[in-house]
Design an enzyme around this catalytic site. Structure first.
Site, PDB file in Angstrom:
ATOM      1  N   LYS A  37       0.822  -1.212   0.000  1.00 50.10           N
ATOM      2  CA  LYS A  37       0.000   0.000   0.000  1.00 50.10           C
ATOM      3  C   LYS A  37       0.856   1.261   0.000  1.00 50.10           C
ATOM      4  O   LYS A  37       0.576   2.226  -0.725  1.00 50.10           O
ATOM      5  CB  LYS A  37      -0.952  -0.008   1.208  1.00 50.10           C
ATOM      6  CG  LYS A  37      -1.958   1.146   1.219  1.00 50.10           C
ATOM      7  CD  LYS A  37      -3.207   0.779   1.993  1.00 50.10           C
ATOM      8  CE  LYS A  37      -2.988   0.728   3.497  1.00 50.10           C
ATOM      9  NZ  LYS A  37      -3.071   2.076   4.120  1.00 50.10           N
ATOM     10  N   ARG A 139      -8.666  12.245  12.660  1.00 51.76           N
ATOM     11  CA  ARG A 139      -7.251  11.910  12.850  1.00 51.76           C
ATOM     12  C   ARG A 139      -6.386  13.168  12.799  1.00 51.76           C
ATOM     13  O   ARG A 139      -6.658  14.096  12.038  1.00 51.76           O
ATOM     14  CB  ARG A 139      -6.809  10.886  11.803  1.00 51.76           C
ATOM     15  CG  ARG A 139      -7.542   9.563  11.950  1.00 51.76           C
ATOM     16  CD  ARG A 139      -7.270   8.614  10.816  1.00 51.76           C
ATOM     17  NE  ARG A 139      -5.870   8.186  10.784  1.00 51.76           N
ATOM     18  CZ  ARG A 139      -5.375   7.379   9.849  1.00 51.76           C
ATOM     19  NH1 ARG A 139      -6.164   6.943   8.866  1.00 51.76           N
ATOM     20  NH2 ARG A 139      -4.106   7.022   9.873  1.00 51.76           N
ATOM     21  N   SER A 184       7.751   8.768  11.940  1.00 53.63           N
ATOM     22  CA  SER A 184       6.575   8.595  11.095  1.00 53.63           C
ATOM     23  C   SER A 184       6.958   8.782   9.636  1.00 53.63           C
ATOM     24  O   SER A 184       7.422   9.863   9.247  1.00 53.63           O
ATOM     25  CB  SER A 184       5.485   9.604  11.473  1.00 53.63           C
ATOM     26  OG  SER A 184       4.483   9.650  10.483  1.00 53.63           O
ATOM     27  N   GLN A 186       4.904   9.043   7.245  1.00 53.06           N
ATOM     28  CA  GLN A 186       3.995  10.023   6.657  1.00 53.06           C
ATOM     29  C   GLN A 186       4.503  11.446   6.888  1.00 53.06           C
ATOM     30  O   GLN A 186       4.486  12.271   5.978  1.00 53.06           O
ATOM     31  CB  GLN A 186       2.591   9.850   7.223  1.00 53.06           C
ATOM     32  CG  GLN A 186       1.901   8.577   6.769  1.00 53.06           C
ATOM     33  CD  GLN A 186       0.486   8.467   7.290  1.00 53.06           C
ATOM     34  OE1 GLN A 186      -0.020   9.366   7.965  1.00 53.06           O
ATOM     35  NE2 GLN A 186      -0.177   7.366   6.985  1.00 53.06           N
ATOM     36  N   ASP A 334       1.948  -1.042  11.929  1.00 54.71           N
ATOM     37  CA  ASP A 334       0.686  -1.498  11.335  1.00 54.71           C
ATOM     38  C   ASP A 334       0.377  -2.951  11.665  1.00 54.71           C
ATOM     39  O   ASP A 334      -0.761  -3.402  11.501  1.00 54.71           O
ATOM     40  CB  ASP A 334       0.718  -1.329   9.812  1.00 54.71           C
ATOM     41  CG  ASP A 334       0.604   0.125   9.387  1.00 54.71           C
ATOM     42  OD1 ASP A 334       0.080   0.936  10.178  1.00 54.71           O
ATOM     43  OD2 ASP A 334       1.043   0.447   8.275  1.00 54.71           O
ATOM     44  N   LYS A 361      -5.012   5.914  14.755  1.00 53.58           N
ATOM     45  CA  LYS A 361      -5.125   5.292  13.435  1.00 53.58           C
ATOM     46  C   LYS A 361      -6.604   5.297  13.019  1.00 53.58           C
ATOM     47  O   LYS A 361      -7.397   6.100  13.518  1.00 53.58           O
ATOM     48  CB  LYS A 361      -4.550   3.875  13.489  1.00 53.58           C
ATOM     49  CG  LYS A 361      -3.039   3.836  13.692  1.00 53.58           C
ATOM     50  CD  LYS A 361      -2.311   4.313  12.452  1.00 53.58           C
ATOM     51  CE  LYS A 361      -0.811   4.119  12.575  1.00 53.58           C
ATOM     52  NZ  LYS A 361      -0.095   4.528  11.339  1.00 53.58           N
ATOM     53  N   ARG A 365      -6.596   1.563  17.991  1.00 52.97           N
ATOM     54  CA  ARG A 365      -6.336   0.142  17.828  1.00 52.97           C
ATOM     55  C   ARG A 365      -5.965  -0.554  19.134  1.00 52.97           C
ATOM     56  O   ARG A 365      -6.202  -1.756  19.279  1.00 52.97           O
ATOM     57  CB  ARG A 365      -5.246  -0.084  16.770  1.00 52.97           C
ATOM     58  CG  ARG A 365      -5.772   0.156  15.358  1.00 52.97           C
ATOM     59  CD  ARG A 365      -4.705  -0.013  14.294  1.00 52.97           C
ATOM     60  NE  ARG A 365      -5.300   0.133  12.965  1.00 52.97           N
ATOM     61  CZ  ARG A 365      -4.621   0.355  11.859  1.00 52.97           C
ATOM     62  NH1 ARG A 365      -3.304   0.459  11.908  1.00 52.97           N
ATOM     63  NH2 ARG A 365      -5.232   0.484  10.694  1.00 52.97           N
ATOM     64  N   ARG A 407      -7.391  -3.363   9.460  1.00 52.02           N
ATOM     65  CA  ARG A 407      -6.450  -4.267  10.132  1.00 52.02           C
ATOM     66  C   ARG A 407      -7.104  -4.967  11.324  1.00 52.02           C
ATOM     67  O   ARG A 407      -6.778  -6.113  11.634  1.00 52.02           O
ATOM     68  CB  ARG A 407      -5.193  -3.508  10.538  1.00 52.02           C
ATOM     69  CG  ARG A 407      -4.493  -2.869   9.343  1.00 52.02           C
ATOM     70  CD  ARG A 407      -3.045  -2.583   9.566  1.00 52.02           C
ATOM     71  NE  ARG A 407      -2.534  -1.724   8.499  1.00 52.02           N
ATOM     72  CZ  ARG A 407      -2.169  -2.138   7.293  1.00 52.02           C
ATOM     73  NH1 ARG A 407      -2.266  -3.426   7.000  1.00 52.02           N
ATOM     74  NH2 ARG A 407      -1.717  -1.289   6.391  1.00 52.02           N
TER      75      ARG A 407
END
Length: 449
Positions: A37, A139, A184, A186, A334, A361, A365, A407
């Site tokens: 991804k 987020r 991170s 991102q 992840d 996320k 999670r 996930r």
């Protein structure tokens, strides 16, 4: 009665029912997982701002890359219909994205919105609005908005730009040296993409190494980068010109992780997951499972388009508890939901720490996995930054919920393979975000003894 895996459609959502038979179940065969991804997103984005044509083979056909393609089509790139064979991207060029008539919708994809912000912020004279679904709008965006503002970006949004929808007025950006408080990919990628359009050197320093797909691909497309592994720093020199490239996307190790754990915990299983990317910044899952004494072998190791690739063979073995934390976390962030499932079947108490990032996320999670696994009979204690899981308690099927998190949905399905009775997973359609044919693959590899 044979083990059955049933999808039940309702007007509101989808349920996945895993009905465990009395007969012994094992997982057998060779499979391929969807394209990575992270690499799929970056191939579409860099192709969209490069000069000339980029071709992408093996692209993930999940909802998140579709969101990226939709946004960059609206920004002026020509992107052919998405498929796994070959996608063609005709780039608009760096700094040449056009102002769209409508609001850009990133769907559920944090990667799409955060990386795209780095490109939009450096488009002088252009105005952009970006949003996403209800989950994405909750987020945090300040982690990228803050450094972009230091570069001169003008960005507005809810909670002073922390939450989408966001509005961006493109500016001439200046280079910075940003010391990121979190590791991170991102955040790092967003700043590096913004640095493509500055005069001079833009540097990102992280507290630990995060995945490096952006650095590898930026170099392949012609950007000037230097990396200091000792300080976890990356420097990009702008202004840059990128040139379209052929990209081959390997299988996603985050998707392979579900089968690595499934093959480890389901007795008599023997699975081969072919063509999986084993980039060292992503192989924390392999190290964690090795610490748990899983039987995993890397076969046919090779390099494809600059990314290391291997076939992964996993066979059942009794897992042992371990402690997971520190610098390992960014390389398996992840995979923690499925690692929690592995821990529920391991001997002893597994402790996962330094993973507070999971609270922001697609769902919280840590809270969600603790609650849902406990519904199945596991012994999971939620920690401020992780989980404590005592394995060895037999699980019993129950009704659980994905919280619209892909996930979580897949992790609960793997847990259901080793739970007595029927496990019902509500909102199971979330799996399509990253793994559209997850259920079909699950049905393919189940074998009755």
């Amino acid at each position: 009665m044979a083990t059955s895996i049933v999808i039940v459609e309702t007007p509101e959502s989808q349920q996945l029912l895993i009905q465990k038979a009395n007969a012994s179940l094992s997982l057998q065969g060779s499979i391929r997982v969807p394209g990575d991804k992270s690499i799929s997103h970056r191939a579409l984005m860099l192709g969209a701002i490069a000069q000339g044509e980029t071709t992408v083979e093996g692209l993930l056909l999940g909802e998140d890359p579709r969101s990226t393609a939709s946004c960059f089509r609206a920004l002026g790139a020509e992107i052919s219909e998405l498929n796994t064979e070959r996608v063609r991207v005709q780039g608009a060029g760096i700094g040449q994205l056009i102002e769209p008539a409508n609001i850009l919708d990133a769907g559920n994809s944090g990667t799409t919105i955060r990386l795209m912000l780095g490109l939009l912020a450096g488009q002088p004279g252009q105005f952009f609005s970006v949003t996403g679904d209800a989950s994405l709008r909750s987020r945090p965006m300040s982690r990228v908005v803050k450094p972009l503002r230091q570069m001169g970006a003008q960005i507005w949004g809810r909670q002073d730009g922390n939450l989408a929808p966001l509005a961006i007025q493109g500016q001439h950006l200046r280079p910075i040296h940003y010391h990121s408080p979190i590791a991170s990919a991102q955040v790092k990628s967003c700043i590096l993409l913004a640095g493509l359009m500055t005069e001079g050197e833009t540097t990102v320093t992280e507290p630990a190494l995060s995945r490096d797909h952006s650095e590898r691909m930026l170099r392949a497309f012609g950007a000037q980068l230097s990396i200091d592994p000792e300080t976890h720093s990356v420097t990009i020199t702008g202004p840059a010109q990128l040139h379209g490239q052929p990209v081959i996307v390997p299988g996603d190790i985050s998707s392979a992780a579900f089968w690595l754990v499934a093959g480890s915990i389901v007795p008599d299983s023997d699975l081969v997951i072919e063509n999986v990317g084993v980039n060292p910044t992503r192989t924390g899952i392999l190290e964690a499972l090795a610490m748990m004494e899983a039987d995993i072998e890397l076969q046919n190791q090779r390099e494809v388009a600059g990314e290391p690739v291997a076939d992964l063979r996993v066979r059942h073995r009794q897992l042992k508890a371990c402690e997971i934390g520190g610098d390992l976390i960014p390389r398996l962030i992840d995979e923690i939901p499925i690692l929690a499932v592995a821990a529920a079947f391991a001997q002893g108490t597994t402790v996962i720490r330094d993973a507070a990032e999971l609270r922001v996320k697609e769902s919280d999670r840590l809270a969600v996995m603790a609650h849902q696994l406990n519904r199945l009979g596991a012994r999971v204690t939620e920690l401020p930054d992780g989980l404590e899981i005592t394995g060895g308690t037999p699980l019993t099927g129950a009704e659980v919920d994905s919280h619209d998190d892909h996930r979580v949905a897949m992790s609960l399905a793997i847990a259901g393979l080793n739970a007595a009775g029927t496990t019902t997973i509500n909102r199971a359609e979330a799996a399509a975000i990253s793994y559209p044919n997850f259920t079909a693959t699950l049905q393919q590899i189940c074998r009755e003894g």
